[in-house]
Design a protein around this motif. Structure first.
Motif, mmCIF file in Angstrom:
data_model
loop_
_atom_site.group_PDB
_atom_site.id
_atom_site.type_symbol
_atom_site.label_atom_id
_atom_site.label_comp_id
_atom_site.label_asym_id
_atom_site.label_seq_id
_atom_site.Cartn_x
_atom_site.Cartn_y
_atom_site.Cartn_z
ATOM 1 N N THR A 107 0.812 -1.222 0.000
ATOM 2 C CA THR A 107 0.000 0.000 0.000
ATOM 3 C C THR A 107 0.840 1.264 0.000
ATOM 4 O OG1 THR A 107 -0.126 0.060 2.413
ATOM 5 C CG2 THR A 107 -1.818 -1.192 1.257
ATOM 6 N N ASP A 108 2.157 1.151 0.092
ATOM 7 C CA ASP A 108 3.002 2.338 0.275
ATOM 8 C C ASP A 108 2.866 3.342 -0.861
ATOM 9 O OD1 ASP A 108 3.868 1.367 2.650
ATOM 10 O OD2 ASP A 108 5.848 0.724 1.956
ATOM 11 N N ASN A 109 2.654 2.864 -2.080
ATOM 12 C CA ASN A 109 2.647 3.760 -3.233
ATOM 13 C C ASN A 109 1.244 4.051 -3.776
ATOM 14 O OD1 ASN A 109 5.519 3.858 -3.295
ATOM 15 N ND2 ASN A 109 5.551 1.857 -4.314
ATOM 16 N N LEU A 110 0.221 3.730 -3.010
ATOM 17 C CA LEU A 110 -1.144 3.985 -3.464
ATOM 18 C C LEU A 110 -1.514 5.450 -3.304
ATOM 19 C CD1 LEU A 110 -3.063 0.893 -2.014
ATOM 20 C CD2 LEU A 110 -2.237 1.236 -4.349
ATOM 21 N N ASP A 111 -2.286 5.962 -4.257
ATOM 22 C CA ASP A 111 -2.725 7.362 -4.195
ATOM 23 C C ASP A 111 -3.888 7.553 -3.238
ATOM 24 O OD1 ASP A 111 -0.818 8.190 -6.070
ATOM 25 O OD2 ASP A 111 -2.127 7.663 -7.755
ATOM 26 N N ASN A 112 -4.735 6.534 -3.089
ATOM 27 C CA ASN A 112 -5.869 6.648 -2.178
ATOM 28 C C ASN A 112 -6.209 5.274 -1.629
ATOM 29 O OD1 ASN A 112 -8.184 5.329 -3.761
ATOM 30 N ND2 ASN A 112 -7.430 6.833 -5.255
ATOM 31 N N PHE A 113 -7.106 5.272 -0.650
ATOM 32 C CA PHE A 113 -7.489 4.032 0.021
ATOM 33 C C PHE A 113 -9.003 3.825 -0.054
ATOM 34 C CE2 PHE A 113 -3.656 5.759 1.987
ATOM 35 C CZ PHE A 113 -2.780 4.701 1.818
ATOM 36 N N ASP A 114 -9.578 4.207 -1.211
ATOM 37 C CA ASP A 114 -11.026 4.097 -1.375
ATOM 38 C C ASP A 114 -11.506 2.657 -1.276
ATOM 39 O OD1 ASP A 114 -11.079 6.808 -1.702
ATOM 40 O OD2 ASP A 114 -11.231 6.759 -3.898
ATOM 41 N N PHE A 115 -10.645 1.701 -1.622
ATOM 42 C CA PHE A 115 -11.047 0.301 -1.579
ATOM 43 C C PHE A 115 -11.352 -0.165 -0.158
ATOM 44 C CE2 PHE A 115 -6.477 0.599 -1.338
ATOM 45 C CZ PHE A 115 -6.145 -0.243 -0.289
ATOM 46 N N VAL A 116 -10.802 0.533 0.856
ATOM 47 C CA VAL A 116 -11.085 0.181 2.249
ATOM 48 C C VAL A 116 -12.571 0.363 2.535
ATOM 49 C CG1 VAL A 116 -10.678 0.824 4.660
ATOM 50 C CG2 VAL A 116 -8.761 0.700 3.053
ATOM 51 N N TYR A 117 -13.161 1.420 1.963
ATOM 52 C CA TYR A 117 -14.588 1.699 2.180
ATOM 53 C C TYR A 117 -15.445 0.495 1.796
ATOM 54 C CZ TYR A 117 -19.271 3.357 1.006
ATOM 55 O OH TYR A 117 -20.645 3.481 0.891
ATOM 56 N N GLN A 118 -15.137 -0.140 0.653
ATOM 57 C CA GLN A 118 -15.936 -1.266 0.187
ATOM 58 C C GLN A 118 -15.822 -2.464 1.125
ATOM 59 O OE1 GLN A 118 -18.030 -0.921 -2.537
ATOM 60 N NE2 GLN A 118 -18.897 -2.795 -1.659
ATOM 61 N N HIS A 119 -14.634 -2.714 1.641
ATOM 62 C CA HIS A 119 -14.457 -3.824 2.580
ATOM 63 C C HIS A 119 -15.215 -3.571 3.877
ATOM 64 C CE1 HIS A 119 -11.531 -6.407 0.521
ATOM 65 N NE2 HIS A 119 -11.013 -5.295 0.031
ATOM 66 N N VAL A 120 -15.167 -2.346 4.376
ATOM 67 C CA VAL A 120 -15.900 -2.009 5.593
ATOM 68 C C VAL A 120 -17.404 -2.125 5.349
ATOM 69 C CG1 VAL A 120 -16.424 -0.161 7.241
ATOM 70 C CG2 VAL A 120 -14.069 -0.520 6.481
ATOM 71 N N LYS A 121 -17.859 -1.635 4.207
ATOM 72 C CA LYS A 121 -19.282 -1.710 3.853
ATOM 73 C C LYS A 121 -19.750 -3.162 3.799
ATOM 74 C CE LYS A 121 -22.520 -0.552 0.117
ATOM 75 N NZ LYS A 121 -22.639 0.054 -1.252
ATOM 76 N N ASN A 122 -18.969 -4.034 3.162
ATOM 77 C CA ASN A 122 -19.346 -5.445 3.052
ATOM 78 C C ASN A 122 -19.388 -6.114 4.426
ATOM 79 O OD1 ASN A 122 -19.449 -5.154 0.292
ATOM 80 N ND2 ASN A 122 -17.436 -6.046 -0.075
#
Length: 224
Positions: free
Chosen positions: A183-198
């Motif tokens: 995750t060090d070079n990622l621009d954003n962490f929007d994918f976390v939202y989907q995991h939390v939502k699920n």
């Protein structure tokens, strides 16, 4: 399992990381004493693989620091030093195992699993929060008596939330815990939202309460 690999030989470090990641583990790496200490201050690990000879410090001193600060991670020393004195020194300082270089990667993984089995045998394998129960051996999650059909990442996520009850955890911290150094070079962490939502939906669909609240601009909080 979430593992921290502390080794200054980049080729060996990559080989160990690639092998253990292929075996469905989360691996983070550190090539120096200081970078390892920084990661240990920020994150928790099931097991630490520790080389004794680091370019900026002694691995035994790092092991002493780990035990002094009450870090409960299992520790396996990997070293080219095969004298009995070095082995005894490592074990006396709190290492769970000591393996001599060179070694076969399947042997290292077997040692890791053996250490974790011993640790889990001596402690309860159940992590419980109200109606939610996580079996840390089978990695099964139940709400009351209903077994949830979670992905591996969702299972790690509920464990992370329960272990950080009433703390605000950032999206970056969650991403780093679930995916490690990738995750060090990622621009954003929007994918976390989907995991939390699920995860929220699966818990509430099984009759559980939604304990996860969004802290806008920061991340999430698992409320008791």
């Amino acid at each position: 399992m979430k593992l921290l690999l502390i080794e200054d030989n980049e080729e060996l470090l990559k080989s160990i990381s690639d092998y253990l990641t292929h075996e469905k583990n989360i691996c983070e790496v550190a090539g120096t004493f200081d970078s390892a200490r920084e990661k240990l201050a920020l994150y928790t690990y099931d097991c630490i693989i520790l080389d004794l000879m680091l370019p900026d410090g002694n691995g035994l001193n790092l092991l002493k620091l780990i035990r002094k600060e009450g870090i409960e991670s299992s520790v396996i020393i990997i070293s080219a030093k095969d004298s009995l004195d070095f082995k005894l020194a490592g074990l006396d300082e709190g290492a769970d195992d000591y393996i001599i270089k060179p070694f076969h990667l399947p042997e290292l993984y077997s040692r890791i699993k053996a250490v974790m089995r011993r640790k889990n045998h001596n402690t309860s394998s159940l992590l419980e929060f109200r109606e939610i129960t996580v079996d840390l051996l089978s990695m099964e999650v139940t709400v009351n008596t209903t077994k949830l059909n979670l992905t591996k990442k969702e299972t790690y996520l509920i464990i992370y939330f329960i272990n950080n009850e009433n703390r605000v955890v950032t999206r970056q911290a969650i991403a780093s815990h679930l995916w490690g150094d990738y995750t060090d070079n990622l621009d954003n962490f929007d994918f976390v939202y989907q995991h939390v939502k699920n995860l929220r939906k699966k818990i509430t669909d099984a009759g559980g309460e939604d304990y996860i609240s969004t802290v806008y601009g920061l991340g999430y909080k698992f409320n008791s």
